[in-house]
Each structure stands twice: as structure tokens, then as C-alpha cells.
Design an enzyme around this catalytic site. Structure first.
Site, PDB file in Angstrom:
ATOM      1  CB  CYS B  84      -0.954  -0.010   1.184  1.00  0.00           C
ATOM      2  SG  CYS B  84      -1.933  -1.510   1.242  1.00  0.00           S
ATOM      3  CB  CYS B 210     -12.910  -2.219   6.249  1.00  0.00           C
ATOM      4  SG  CYS B 210     -12.940  -3.453   7.568  1.00  0.00           S
ATOM      5  CG  HIS B 336      -6.398   1.708   0.229  1.00  0.00           C
ATOM      6  ND1 HIS B 336      -5.225   2.282  -0.245  1.00  0.00           N
ATOM      7  CD2 HIS B 336      -6.008   0.663   1.004  1.00  0.00           C
ATOM      8  CE1 HIS B 336      -4.190   1.604   0.236  1.00  0.00           C
ATOM      9  NE2 HIS B 336      -4.632   0.611   0.980  1.00  0.00           N
TER      10      HIS B 336
END
Ligand code: ZN
Lengths: 131, 389
Positions: B84, B210, B336
Site C-alpha cells: 500500500c 474498513c 484505497h
């Protein structure tokens, strides 16, 4: 589990590797890797010490009982895994190891190494609560 | 003293995109190029990030492919993969290259597709993300990424008394911020009860703790300090980039809950910039899960150790608070798309420090920090940026 012999893990010749680790795991022994220079111990192999960089690492037998350092239950599972399961980081007298849990535990519970599970040919340790 | 300057920034909407990576990346890259006012042939190099395209889309060797689509073939192009933190690491290398005089004008960015548009469902994508955990000592356990951060967060709760309600407040805040970001995947008014009533993914995380699976791309133009004034885009200074790693697997980390790599990367970035955490006006942090934001603001030194939960509950990290965190909505609400996340944080810092983001503007912001984690916190990149003089 491993009887009275103190040195099965210490009999591993040279720096312990994955093959040594998995073979002993399946035989009921948790083989750590201990640094001959600084004493740092990890529950899974490295080729050089993560503390001091020494190449002199030896197999060492870890205790099979310990305390839950942290835990979670995985409800949304990846492909290849179905029912929810609990995973915990176990503190084995200062050396940590991540494992599956048979039953249910909370942080600071005492647990013992009881079994292995195998996924795609790779074994992993299972711990259970000590009543 | 700036190590380098960002003179152009752009990104796609983060959400669901049914188009190839090259088209996604081109949208972000052109937006950055136009913002900077750079001619295509002025770009000397491409530093590109994509974490999982080899697994998710059978698509590798992306740097020259994406460069070709933009007519940039010929120049040196490189692709980064650090889970990430992928495009933050690309950014770090771009900053170093202009600082060292290797290149003058560099295009940096990332692109990733993580939604079912890739053809992968939640279980498959959960498995793909878990490729960043240890191949032999973690993956056979069925450890997932919500699981990794759940392990860290549960221990944080045990040591400091952080509560599920405090975690939920992170989601509530970031969704609220997301309302003001037109490029955010999500945004809206949710309350703590809604977060706590959502299904459990890996306890203590509910679905609404999340970040989503998102598709998207982001890009910036990095130039040397001396050249910054020669472009149309208003320059924003990069004054520090810290980059550290920690041991994998997670059980071998000395202090998993403190995210040592992030702490050390922050120290390094602040030292380069000659500032301390007290000088920071706002932060964009890696809130892949609510607990990760609580831990991040402690690692950055923005709040005392163990205070991340209570500080969030008191509203201090809201846009209206003393230390706004994730004004963009963060990974939680903005989205994301793994390889695009790092440079998307740089886009937000750039636009905020120019004072051009409208309703989510942090008033009078002159110094900001971006915190990007890779994998189980084994990679951390922390960047300090400052409004140009
Ligand atoms: Zn050592």
C-alpha cells in the site's frame, strides 16, 4: 509432546531453514532460531540475526505453552478458507509466533501448542486454551 | 530548504472504473501535467507505482506500457511495488532524483484496480491483498489484511483502553470529510451506531471500519527547487521524506503496536524539514482501518501514545478541530486503490497547501504530513510538505 529429549531442534545442522521448521512443526516441536552472538530468538527462521546481523543462528526448541499477545477472528475469509476462525499472536516466553486457535481465547489467556493445519501443503501451528 | 517541489497534481475519482489501467493513469497524469503547465517533452522520467496488477489483471511491465500510452516512451521509466506504500516510494525516488540533479522534471504516480471490475470477488481480492503477508508463516493461517490491523488494534485496545466506539468515530469523521471531496469514493453522514451495527470483518473491525476496494489513479509533477518558478503550477515544497522498514512476519516485530517503521520515518522526515510534530497543521494518514488511524497519529507524534482514541472522540482530528486528520476523507472514505494511494496523499497535501480545496480547506495550513504504510506496517513512508514562500 516431544518427550524428554532436550535437543531435537538443536540437532538441526547449520542455520535452520523452512524445511527444518516445518518438519519439526509437524512432529510437534516449535523450532525457533537463536542467535549465537546476541541471543535474539525468533519463532521462524531468518538467515541473519534481526537484532545484530550475525550469521551464527542455531535451532532452539521453544516452549509449547504461552500467553495470547493479541487475537482476532477472521469473518471475511480469503479464497481457500471458509468458516470464520481465530488467529492469535502467542508470546512464548518472550518469542512471538502467529497461530490458529482451536476454541476461543482472549488476550493474556494461557494457551498450548496442540496441532497443525495445512493449507496448500504448508503447515501452520494451532494452539488451544489451557483450562 | 526544499528537497524538491510539486508543481502539478491530479487524480481520478476514486471508486469503480471500467477502463484499462493505462486510461486511468493517463487521466490522472494529464491532469497533473496540465496543472503544472509542463510540455510533454519536458518530462525526463516516470516513477510509477502499482502493487498487484500482475495478480489482479495479469498486467506487468507497466511503466513503459503506461508511458507509451502518454507518448512518453524513450525516457527512463520504473515501476515500484511496496504494497500500500507503493507510490509513496515512487515519490521518494523522484524527489531524490531531482535533488541529485539526475532529472529536472519527473512524472510520479500510481494506478490500481481493486473492485469487482477486475473480475475478482471479495474472497479473491482478500486473498490477493494477503499476498503481502508472509508466504510460509502467515498465509497458511488464513491471515487477512483486516486481520493484520485487527491484531495491532486489539493489542492497542488492551494496552490503552481504546474502545470500539472511539474506532467508529474515525469512520464517522472521515465519511464526513469525504462529503466535501468530489473525488472521494464515499462520503456522507453516518453515526457511531451505524458503524457498530455493520457486519464484522475481523473483530474489532466492522465493515464500516474498513476502507473500500477502489479503482483509481493519482499523479504529481516533481521538479527541482531551482526550476519550480518556471512552471505555471504553484509550487509546494517537499521538505522531508522519511522511509523505514520493519521485520516480517508480524510476530517478529519488536513493538508491533507502535508501528516502529512509521515512528522512525516520521522522525527522519521531521529532521530533514527542521520541524517537529508541533509545527504540523494537518495530516493525511494511512487509515486502511479505523484502528490504523488511531495508531498513525500516535506514531507521527501528533498525539501522545495511547491517546489516539480519546482525541478522536473529542473531535480534535475533525476538520473543525485543532489537528485535522484526513481532510480528504482518507483511505476510509476517499478510497484505497492500493498503488494510487501514496501519491493521492501528495495530491491532497499539494492542493491544501495551495489553499484550493474549497469546503474541506484546512484554514491557513502551511505545513502538512503524509503517512503511508505498506503491508503489515513493514514499510512506512512519511512526507512533509510546506507551502511555497
Ligand atoms: Zn544477534
Amino acid at each position: 509432546m516431544n518427550g524428554d529429549r532436550p535437543s531435537v531442534a538443536e540437532d538441526v545442522r547449520g542455520v535452520p531453514d523452512y524445511d527444518d521448521w516445518r518438519e519439526l512443526l509437524e512432529a510437534g516441536i516449535l523450532m525457533g532460531s537463536q542467535c549465537g552472538s546476541c541471543g535474539q530468538t525468533t519463532a521462524t527462521p531468518h538467515r541473519r540475526c534481526i537484532e545484530c546481523g550475525s550469521e551464527h543462528l542455531n535451532g532452539t526448541e521453544l516452549p509449547t505453552t504461552g500467553e495470547v499477545y493479541s487475537e482476532t477472528t477472521i469473518n471475511v475469509t480469503p479464497t481457500g478458507f471458509d468458516e470464520p476462525y481465530q488467529i492469535a499472536i502467542i508470546d512464548l516466553d518472550g518469542t512471538r509466533l502467529t497461530a490458529r486457535i482451536a476454541g476461543t481465547v482472549e488476550i493474556a489467556d494461557r494457551v498450548r501448542f496442540s496441532d497443525t493445519i495445512t493449507t496448500n501443503g504448508c503447515p501452520a501451528p494451532v494452539f488451544e486454551p489451557i483450562e | 530548504m526544499a528537497r524538491a517541489c510539486v508543481v502539478g497534481a491530479g487524480m481520478t475519482h476514486f471508486g469503480v472504473h471500467d477502463k484499462p489501467l493505462e486510461e486511468l493513469f493517463a487521466e490522472a497524469a494529464l491532469s497533473a501535467i496540465h496543472d503544472a503547465g509542463v510540455d510533454g517533452d519536458e518530462i525526463d522520467s516516470l516513477y510509477f507505482g502499482n502493487a498487484m496488477g500482475g495478480i489482479t489483471e495479469n498486467d506487468t511491465h507497466l511503466a513503459p506500457k503506461l508511458a507509451s500510452y502518454l507518448g512518453l516512451q524513450g525516457i527512463p521509466c520504473q515501476r515500484f511495488e511496496d504494497a500500500c506504500a507503493t507510490s509513496s516510494n515512487a515519490f521518494k525516488h523522484a524527489v531524490q532524483s531531482v535533488e541529485a540533479g539526475v532529472h529536472d522534471v519527473v512524472l510520479v504516480g500510481g494506478a490500481e484496480r481493486c473492485t469487482p471490475e477486475t473480475g475478482l470477488d471479495t474472497k479473491e481480492m482478500t486473498r490477493t491483498f494477503a499476498s503481502a503477508s508472509h508466504r510460509t508463516y502467515e498465509q497458511p493461517l488464513g491471515l487477512t489484511f483486516p486481520g493484520v490491523f485487527a491484531l495491532l488494534t486489539k493489542r492497542h485496545m488492551y494496552e490503552y483502553g481504546t474502545t470500539e466506539e472511539q474506532l467508529a468515530e474515525v469512520a464517522v469523521k472521515n465519511h464526513d470529510h469525504g462529503r466535501y471531496n468530489p473525488r472521494a469514493h464515499f462520503g456522507g453522514q453516518v453515526d457511531v451506531a451505524e458503524v457498530l451495527d455493520s457486519p464484522i470483518v475481523a473483530d474489532p473491525f466492522h465493515l464500516m471500519d474498513c476502507c473500500p476496494f477502489s479503482d483509481g489513479a493519482s499523479a504529481v509533477i516533481v521538479v527541482s527547487d531551482e526550476l519550480a518558478e518556471s512552471f505555471r503550477g504553484e509550487p509546494v515544497d517537499v521538505t522531508g521524506v522519511g522511509h523505514r522498514t520493519d521485520t516480517v512476519p508480524i510476530a517478529d516485530k519488536n513493538a508491533p503496536v507502535e508501528t516502529t517503521a512509521a515512528k522512525e520515518a516520521a522522525t527522519e522526515a521531521y529532521e530533514q524539514a527542521g520541524i517537529s510534530a508541533d509545527n504540523i497543521d494537518f495530516a493525511e494518514v494511512h487509515d486502511c482501518f479505523t484502528g490504523a488511524e488511531v495508531i498513525a497519529i500516535e506514531a507521527l507524534g501528533l498525539v501522545p501514545e495511547g491517546e489516539g482514541g480519546p482525541v478522536t472522540k473529542r473531535g480534535e482530528t475533525h476538520l473543525s478541530g485543532e489537528m485535522p486528520v484526513n481532510p480528504s476523507g482518507g483511505l476510509k472514505a476517499k478510497g484505497h486503490p492500493i498503488g494510487a494511494t501514496g501519491t493521492a496523499q501528495i495530491v491532497e497535501l499539494t492542493e491544501q497547501l495551495r489553499g484550493e480545496v474549497g469546503e474541506r480547506q484546512v484554514p491557513d495550513a502551511t505545513k502538512a504530513v503524509a503517512h503511508n504504510l505498506g503491508g503489515d506496517t513493514a514499510t512506512a513512508v512519511v512526507t512533509v510538505m510546506e507551502a511555497g514562500q
